[in-house]
Structure formats: C-alpha cells, structure tokens
Design a protein around this motif. Structure first.
Motif, PDB file in Angstrom:
ATOM      1  N   MET A   1       0.843  -1.203   0.000  1.00  0.00           N
ATOM      2  CA  MET A   1       0.000   0.000   0.000  1.00  0.00           C
ATOM      3  C   MET A   1       0.873   1.247   0.000  1.00  0.00           C
ATOM      4  O   MET A   1       1.821   1.356   0.770  1.00  0.00           O
ATOM      5  N   LYS A   2       0.523   2.182  -0.871  1.00  0.00           N
ATOM      6  CA  LYS A   2       1.258   3.429  -0.956  1.00  0.00           C
ATOM      7  C   LYS A   2       0.885   4.346   0.205  1.00  0.00           C
ATOM      8  O   LYS A   2      -0.237   4.317   0.711  1.00  0.00           O
ATOM      9  N   PHE A   3       1.858   5.191   0.641  1.00  0.00           N
ATOM     10  CA  PHE A   3       1.593   6.158   1.703  1.00  0.00           C
ATOM     11  C   PHE A   3       2.428   7.407   1.457  1.00  0.00           C
ATOM     12  O   PHE A   3       3.419   7.385   0.708  1.00  0.00           O
ATOM     13  N   MET A   4       2.034   8.508   2.107  1.00  0.00           N
ATOM     14  CA  MET A   4       2.741   9.773   1.994  1.00  0.00           C
ATOM     15  C   MET A   4       2.881  10.374   3.392  1.00  0.00           C
ATOM     16  O   MET A   4       1.902  10.459   4.140  1.00  0.00           O
ATOM     17  N   LYS A   5       4.100  10.802   3.730  1.00  0.00           N
ATOM     18  CA  LYS A   5       4.370  11.392   5.042  1.00  0.00           C
ATOM     19  C   LYS A   5       4.579  12.888   4.868  1.00  0.00           C
ATOM     20  O   LYS A   5       5.395  13.335   4.050  1.00  0.00           O
ATOM     21  N   LEU A   6       3.843  13.680   5.649  1.00  0.00           N
ATOM     22  CA  LEU A   6       3.930  15.140   5.614  1.00  0.00           C
ATOM     23  C   LEU A   6       4.405  15.663   6.969  1.00  0.00           C
ATOM     24  O   LEU A   6       4.076  15.098   8.017  1.00  0.00           O
ATOM     25  N   GLY A   7       5.128  16.779   6.927  1.00  0.00           N
ATOM     26  CA  GLY A   7       5.589  17.416   8.166  1.00  0.00           C
ATOM     27  C   GLY A   7       6.778  16.702   8.783  1.00  0.00           C
ATOM     28  O   GLY A   7       7.124  15.574   8.424  1.00  0.00           O
ATOM     29  N   SER A   8       7.382  17.391   9.751  1.00  0.00           N
ATOM     30  CA  SER A   8       8.573  16.841  10.424  1.00  0.00           C
ATOM     31  C   SER A   8       8.546  16.992  11.936  1.00  0.00           C
ATOM     32  O   SER A   8       9.304  16.334  12.645  1.00  0.00           O
ATOM     33  N   LYS A   9       7.668  17.838  12.454  1.00  0.00           N
ATOM     34  CA  LYS A   9       7.614  18.064  13.901  1.00  0.00           C
ATOM     35  C   LYS A   9       6.926  16.883  14.584  1.00  0.00           C
ATOM     36  O   LYS A   9       6.072  16.230  13.992  1.00  0.00           O
ATOM     37  N   PRO A  10       7.254  16.621  15.841  1.00  0.00           N
ATOM     38  CA  PRO A  10       6.591  15.536  16.573  1.00  0.00           C
ATOM     39  C   PRO A  10       5.131  15.877  16.851  1.00  0.00           C
ATOM     40  O   PRO A  10       4.742  17.053  16.937  1.00  0.00           O
ATOM     41  N   ASP A  11       4.366  14.846  16.995  1.00  0.00           N
ATOM     42  CA  ASP A  11       2.930  15.002  17.238  1.00  0.00           C
ATOM     43  C   ASP A  11       2.720  15.506  18.661  1.00  0.00           C
ATOM     44  O   ASP A  11       3.099  14.827  19.637  1.00  0.00           O
ATOM     45  N   ALA A  12       2.113  16.682  18.794  1.00  0.00           N
ATOM     46  CA  ALA A  12       1.884  17.289  20.113  1.00  0.00           C
ATOM     47  C   ALA A  12       0.415  17.312  20.498  1.00  0.00           C
ATOM     48  O   ALA A  12       0.034  17.953  21.486  1.00  0.00           O
ATOM     49  N   PHE A  13      -0.423  16.643  19.741  1.00  0.00           N
ATOM     50  CA  PHE A  13      -1.848  16.601  20.067  1.00  0.00           C
ATOM     51  C   PHE A  13      -2.084  15.626  21.217  1.00  0.00           C
ATOM     52  O   PHE A  13      -1.586  14.495  21.212  1.00  0.00           O
ATOM     53  N   GLN A  14      -2.880  16.062  22.170  1.00  0.00           N
ATOM     54  CA  GLN A  14      -3.221  15.255  23.335  1.00  0.00           C
ATOM     55  C   GLN A  14      -4.738  15.146  23.433  1.00  0.00           C
ATOM     56  O   GLN A  14      -5.482  16.032  22.996  1.00  0.00           O
ATOM     57  N   ALA A  15      -5.188  14.042  24.037  1.00  0.00           N
ATOM     58  CA  ALA A  15      -6.627  13.796  24.194  1.00  0.00           C
ATOM     59  C   ALA A  15      -6.993  13.828  25.661  1.00  0.00           C
ATOM     60  O   ALA A  15      -6.333  13.183  26.492  1.00  0.00           O
ATOM     61  N   ASP A  16      -8.025  14.577  26.011  1.00  0.00           N
ATOM     62  CA  ASP A  16      -8.603  14.586  27.348  1.00  0.00           C
ATOM     63  C   ASP A  16      -9.974  13.917  27.263  1.00  0.00           C
ATOM     64  O   ASP A  16     -10.995  14.569  26.949  1.00  0.00           O
ATOM     65  N   GLY A  17     -10.000  12.619  27.503  1.00  0.00           N
ATOM     66  CA  GLY A  17     -11.232  11.876  27.342  1.00  0.00           C
ATOM     67  C   GLY A  17     -11.518  11.614  25.880  1.00  0.00           C
ATOM     68  O   GLY A  17     -10.615  11.587  25.036  1.00  0.00           O
ATOM     69  N   ARG A  18     -12.752  11.429  25.573  1.00  0.00           N
ATOM     70  CA  ARG A  18     -13.144  11.106  24.203  1.00  0.00           C
ATOM     71  C   ARG A  18     -13.523  12.331  23.391  1.00  0.00           C
ATOM     72  O   ARG A  18     -13.582  12.261  22.166  1.00  0.00           O
ATOM     73  N   CYS A  19     -13.793  13.426  24.015  1.00  0.00           N
ATOM     74  CA  CYS A  19     -14.373  14.565  23.302  1.00  0.00           C
ATOM     75  C   CYS A  19     -13.509  15.828  23.352  1.00  0.00           C
ATOM     76  O   CYS A  19     -13.987  16.911  22.971  1.00  0.00           O
ATOM     77  N   VAL A  20     -12.271  15.732  23.789  1.00  0.00           N
ATOM     78  CA  VAL A  20     -11.425  16.924  23.890  1.00  0.00           C
ATOM     79  C   VAL A  20     -10.059  16.619  23.299  1.00  0.00           C
ATOM     80  O   VAL A  20      -9.458  15.580  23.597  1.00  0.00           O
ATOM     81  N   ARG A  21      -9.568  17.541  22.436  1.00  0.00           N
ATOM     82  CA  ARG A  21      -8.228  17.460  21.877  1.00  0.00           C
ATOM     83  C   ARG A  21      -7.572  18.842  22.080  1.00  0.00           C
ATOM     84  O   ARG A  21      -8.211  19.879  21.845  1.00  0.00           O
ATOM     85  N   HIS A  22      -6.300  18.816  22.469  1.00  0.00           N
ATOM     86  CA  HIS A  22      -5.574  20.076  22.627  1.00  0.00           C
ATOM     87  C   HIS A  22      -4.127  19.852  22.233  1.00  0.00           C
ATOM     88  O   HIS A  22      -3.642  18.718  22.147  1.00  0.00           O
ATOM     89  N   VAL A  23      -3.414  20.945  22.015  1.00  0.00           N
ATOM     90  CA  VAL A  23      -2.018  20.907  21.600  1.00  0.00           C
ATOM     91  C   VAL A  23      -1.146  21.271  22.797  1.00  0.00           C
ATOM     92  O   VAL A  23      -1.378  22.294  23.467  1.00  0.00           O
ATOM     93  N   THR A  24      -0.177  20.436  23.059  1.00  0.00           N
ATOM     94  CA  THR A  24       0.770  20.707  24.144  1.00  0.00           C
ATOM     95  C   THR A  24       1.769  21.760  23.665  1.00  0.00           C
ATOM     96  O   THR A  24       2.541  21.532  22.718  1.00  0.00           O
ATOM     97  N   SER A  25       1.754  22.927  24.328  1.00  0.00           N
ATOM     98  CA  SER A  25       2.597  24.028  23.902  1.00  0.00           C
ATOM     99  C   SER A  25       2.801  25.004  25.056  1.00  0.00           C
ATOM    100  O   SER A  25       2.010  25.038  26.013  1.00  0.00           O
ATOM    101  N   ASP A  26       3.874  25.804  24.968  1.00  0.00           N
ATOM    102  CA  ASP A  26       4.118  26.834  25.983  1.00  0.00           C
ATOM    103  C   ASP A  26       3.135  27.981  25.854  1.00  0.00           C
ATOM    104  O   ASP A  26       2.876  28.707  26.830  1.00  0.00           O
TER     105      ASP A  26
END
Length: 612
Positions: A1-26
């Motif tokens: 299966m073909k795939f494409m990778k975009l970006g280079s920064k690490p994934d900083a998205f975090q989940a608070d339960g099932r209904c909340v997503r936020h970005v870990t940042s200063d």
C-alpha cells in the motif's frame, strides 16, 4: 500500500477523554473549534496561515463575540479535521489509501489552496493521488470504497470518477503486462499443480488469466460495482465471457444461500437491487456470457425477491436462447402463491415458447440468405425435446398438475424434435399412475400424445404389459412390434443370397404396403371392440369360464394382450408366406385368429369382443 508522510515536527496533540483534543505548547490556546462532538483547543496563527475558511469563521466569531467555532457537516469528521490541523502545525502526518479521501475533502472544506499558502495540503494530496494511488490497482479500489463515507464531496471533487476510470483502464491492460498484485483464488491451485510436477516456482512463468480482476472489484458496494463494470464494458476490450464470469462471482459473493435470508425484511430490498443490477449488466449479446444454469438460478432468486417485470422478462429471453444447455434440476422452479402446483410450470412453458420463436426466426433468416443445408438449431432441438420429456416426467408426480398444462407443454416442440418417444411414454405413465381418477376421454387424449411407432423395444415391452394404458394403445403397441418384426424378416430374406429367388418380390415398398393394409384391417376391427363391465355380466359363458378372474377388468388385460399377440403373430406370418390369401385373411375378425378357437363364424359379436 502506498503512503505519503507530511511534516517533520513531533505530534503534540493530546486527548482529554473522548471529546477533547488540545495541543501541548508553551503558548496558551486562543481558539476553540467544535467538530461534531469533539472540541479542539488550538492556536489561531498556524490555522489561519493555511485555511481561508478558518480565516472567515474566526473573523465572524470575533465580530459576534462567540466563544467557539462550530463546523457542521464537516467531511470526514474529527479525524479528518485533526489531520488538517496537524498539517497546519507542521507535525508529522501519514496519509494512505484509507485516509487520503477524507483528508482531501476536509482540505477542500477548509479552503487549503495554493493562493493561501504555497505547497498547501490540497496540492500535496493531489500529487499523491495522481502519482501513487491511481497507479495502484488495489489502492484505487480501497480509495473508491472510502469515497462513499464523504459523499457528495468525493463526487464533486471527481475522486469517484477518477478511481473508476483508473480501475477500468487496468482491466483492459494486456494480461501479459499485468505486474501488480491481485486476488485470484485459482492461482493457488495452479501453483500446487506446478509443485506436483517437481518444478521450481521461479522457473515457471505463470500466465495471468483474462479474468484476473473480477474478484477484487466484487468487494465494492452495488452502486459502485455497477459504475465500474459499466466503465469496463464501455472500453470495448472485454469479451462477454469475462463479463458474465464477473457477474456470477459478484452474485455468489453477496447473495445469501438460504431462502429465509433472501426474503427477510432486513435484506430483501438489497437483494432485489443486487439481482436487478446483475441483470442490467449482463452482456448485450444474449447468446454469450453467463451459462444457462446461472441464469436459471438467478431467475429463482428474482422470483423470490420480487424484481420488476422488465428484469424478469430479460432473464426469460436469455434463458430461452440457451435452453438446450439447461438441466431439469435447474428448471424445477418452486411455484409461488396463488399457484397450487409444486413447480412453476407456466414460466417454463413461456421459456419453451420463446425458444421456438427464436428457432423460427433463425430458420427464416437462413432461408432468406439461401442456405439450404441449415439444420434447425444445429441439433439443439433434439436436446430441448429430451429436456422437455424429462421435465414432464418430474412434474407428472404433482397431483395438482392439470392435464391441459401437461398436454400444452408436451406439444410446445415440433414432432421431429422428438424422434424417440420413450421419454414421453415415461412421463405419460407417471401421470397416469399419479392421477388414477382420469376419465376415459382424458386417458385417450393423454395417450394420444405418444406415437407407439417411435417406441424402442424396451419401451414397447413395458407398454404391452402396462395395465394403466388403454387397451387400444396396448393393441397398437403389439401390432406395430409385429409389423416391425415382419419387415425385419422380409429385409433379412432380401439380404440372403441363397433365398434371392424367393424374396425378389418382398421389397421395402411391398412390406410397407402390407403393414398399411394390416393396420387398416385392424383399425376396422378395433372400432367394433367395446369392452364394458355390463357386457361381461350379460355373457353367461364368459362369467362361467372366468368365474375365478371376474373381480376386475385389469386382471384380464395381460391374458388379452397375449391372445392379441398370438393372433397378430399368425396374422403377420400369413402375409409373408402367402400373399394370395391377403384379402380373405384381412377380412377375418381378430377372434378367428386366436389359436385353439373353435367358435364358428356365426358366433355372436359379444363373444368375439371378449376374446379380444
């Protein structure tokens, strides 16, 4: 299966339960975006630098002093939005055939075009689709399956059409140039055959079959499958045999095996749509493609699920063209209410009538072209005649089958399509056995379908001893067997050189003339033979001589047959040995020919009828 990778920064998205997503940042988040049931706490700057639509929504929210932005009916849902958000942040994102369509539709919704930022998400996804996905056989099928969840976006972006065109183009490639992987179950059996022959797989070049593509596209939904196969047919490079095999594989893949599952309320509508789709996709040339067995099975399912009349008529027409390939088992279609018979005989009668119409049209076309050596149906008529006789024997066991339907079906083919009447005799005998309440006229009409001259020796022997047949039919069987034996004896004398001087006058024409005269004489005598129970009771001598056997008329039939046979044997022999006595012999009654008969010529007609 073909795939494409975009970006280079690490994934900083975090989940608070099932209904909340936020970005870990200063930096604290400054915008809240609601996508379905999920809330995203994000930063405005990276989002607005890539999305025109978010620029408009943020501006509108600030003017209205709203706390968050609501995105209704977002294509692809929260997962697709998260991919777009990570791309805006420059985080690592991996796209493949399962996620690329949703990401493409989400990017279109957000307006992530080149005029907003160079090298934006829409551009990168389009490059991935054209350079990788649409060039891969299985990835194209997977992408096509995922388009259904993001309709109408995928349709408007022409992703569906491009997938279909890619798949149809690959099916038209020369099998020798197929280098990609595909699903083909029979490939395993071919490899096993190679192994048994003691050859190495790498030394054996396995050829790609013409129908290598049919099993992979069977995984598509009905509507997508219809569009793909229509595109394949429009290419004009696929023969009807491959199209028919593809439809058969698709029907077997999705139609349930049990009748209850076919007609259940949950799947009834889907099964009906599937059958109608398969019927409308059948090859335009009705004489090629699917086998008659498959068409008949499809007809059974069509009747059960209640397809429209046009689909059913199309199936009947196609089956009639291939009727000579059918089997009795496939033709036994269960009857549906309000029919009272076990099998749907009317539908088979319709198929047989359409078949004869095709044969007549074919005959007229050949005559117009001046073809004189044309044989009707190229022998298929003989196969259909045998098939109808076998079918009649099967349905004759039905106690609810009317005599009129039985006669109509037996007469649906011309006489020359049934050179031997053994099969018809078996069907008639079975009908007489299962319908003992038939009247005398009904039994006469039924047996009138059969020509005793076309019975083989075994069938004639059985018919001569069959107590269910009318007496007149038994007499005819015995007589024509004697005529056949007489003719055979005359021919053997003609072929014998030693007796050539005695047999020069016994030609084939003379034997036929003799047989015709004997037949005429016997018919005149048989018209006077009327055996009834009342006449037996009035004849005192008959009651006395047959007191032990006077319980039933049926018990007298074998003895009558033997007497008639003895009479006919002597009668035929007299014709061969002495032609001069032909007139006097043929004028005698059958009674006077019975050995041991001492009655005078003036005996009553009642006694003569009894002896017969």
């Amino acid at each position: 299966m073909k795939f494409m990778k975009l970006g280079s920064k690490p994934d900083a998205f975090q989940a608070d339960g099932r209904c909340v997503r936020h970005v870990t940042s200063d930096l604290p988040t400054d915008v809240t975006i609601n996508v379905g049931e999920v809330k995203f706490y994000l930063h405005k700057f990276p989002l607005l630098s890539k999305s025109r639509h978010l620029q408009e929504l943020v501006l509108k929210a600030s003017e209205e002093c709203c706390d968050g932005i609501n995105m209704v009916d977002f294509p692809g849902g929260p997962k697709a939005f998260e991919i777009c958000a990570k791309f805006c942040y420059g985080m690592t994102v991996t796209l493949n055939a399962y996620s690329v369509v949703a990401a493409r539709c989400a990017a279109e919704y957000l307006g992530m075009t080149e005029d907003v930022d160079r090298g934006n998400l829409i551009f990168k996804i389009e490059v991935f689709l054209n350079s990788s996905i649409f060039r891969s056989w299985k990835d194209s099928i997977i992408v096509l399956q995922t388009t259904k969840s993001v309709l109408p976006w995928s349709e408007n972006l022409k992703i569906v059409g491009r997938c279909i065109d890619s798949i149809a183009s690959k099916t038209s490639v020369d099998p020798a140039n197929v280098t990609w992987s595909y699903t083909y179950n029979r490939k395993l059996s071919a490899c096993g055959k190679v192994a048994t022959e003691g050859m190495k797989f790498r030394e054996k070049i396995v050829s790609v079959p013409n129908d290598w593509w049919i099993e992979d596209i069977c995984e598509l939904d009905i509507d997508l499958y219809k569009r793909v196969l229509t595109a394949v047919k429009s290419k004009g490079r696929m023969d009807g045999v491959a199209i028919g095999e593809a439809l058969k594989t698709f029907a077997v893949r999705w139609l349930p095996d049990s009748v209850d599952a076919l007609v259940s309320d949950v799947h009834s509508w889907r099964n009906k749509l599937l059958v109608e789709t398969v019927v409308c996709l059948l090859p335009s040339d009705k004489s090629v493609g699917c086998s008659c067995s498959f068409l008949l099975k499809l007809l059974k399912v069509a009747i059960l699920v209640g397809v429209d009349d046009s689909s059913k008529e199309d199936l009947l027409n196609r089956i009639s063209l291939k009727l000579h390939e059918a089997s009795v088992k496939d033709l036994l279609i269960p009857a549906r209410p309000p029919q009272t018979t076990l099998y749907d005989v009317e539908i088979f009668l319709s198929i047989a009538n359409q078949y004869m119409m095709h044969i007549q049209d074919l005959y007229v076309a050949k005559n117009e072209t001046g073809c004189t050596d044309f044989v009707l149906g190229h022998g298929s008529l003989l196969s259909v005649g045998k098939l109808i006789d076998e079918y009649l024997e099967e349905i004759a066991c039905d106690p609810n089958l009317s005599l009129a339907v039985f006669i109509d079906l037996s007469r649906s083919i011309p006489e020359f399509a049934r050179p031997i009447h053994d099969g018809l005799y078996k069907a008639i005998d079975m009908y007489l056995k299962k319908h003992p309440s038939l009247t005398k006229d009904e039994r006469k009409n039924l047996c009138g379908l059969m020509d005793v001259k076309k019975l083989t020796m075994d069938a004639s022997i059985h018919a001569a001893q069959n107590e269910r047949l009318p007496l007149r039919v038994v007499v005819q069987v015995l007589f024509f067997e004697q005529v056949r034996a007489t003719t055979a004896g005359a021919q053997s004398l003609n072929n014998n050189p030693c007796g050539a001087s005695h047999s020069t006058t016994n030609t084939d024409e003379e034997s036929e003339k003799t047989a015709a005269e004997v037949c005429k004489s016997l018919d005149q005598q048989m018209s006077q033979v009327k055996i009834t129970r009342d006449e037996f009771q009035k004849n005192g001598k008959l009651a006395k001589s047959n007191s032990k056997n006077s319980n039933s008329d049926v018990q007298l039939l074998p003895s009558r047959s033997r007497k008639i046979f003895d009479k006919l044997w002597g009668f035929g022999k007299g014709h061969v040995e002495n032609r001069s006595s032909e007139t006097s012999t043929s004028s005698q009654s059958p009674t006077s020919m019975v050995p041991g008969d001492t009655k005078s010529s003036g005996s009553s007609s009642r006694n003569r009828r009894f002896l017969v």
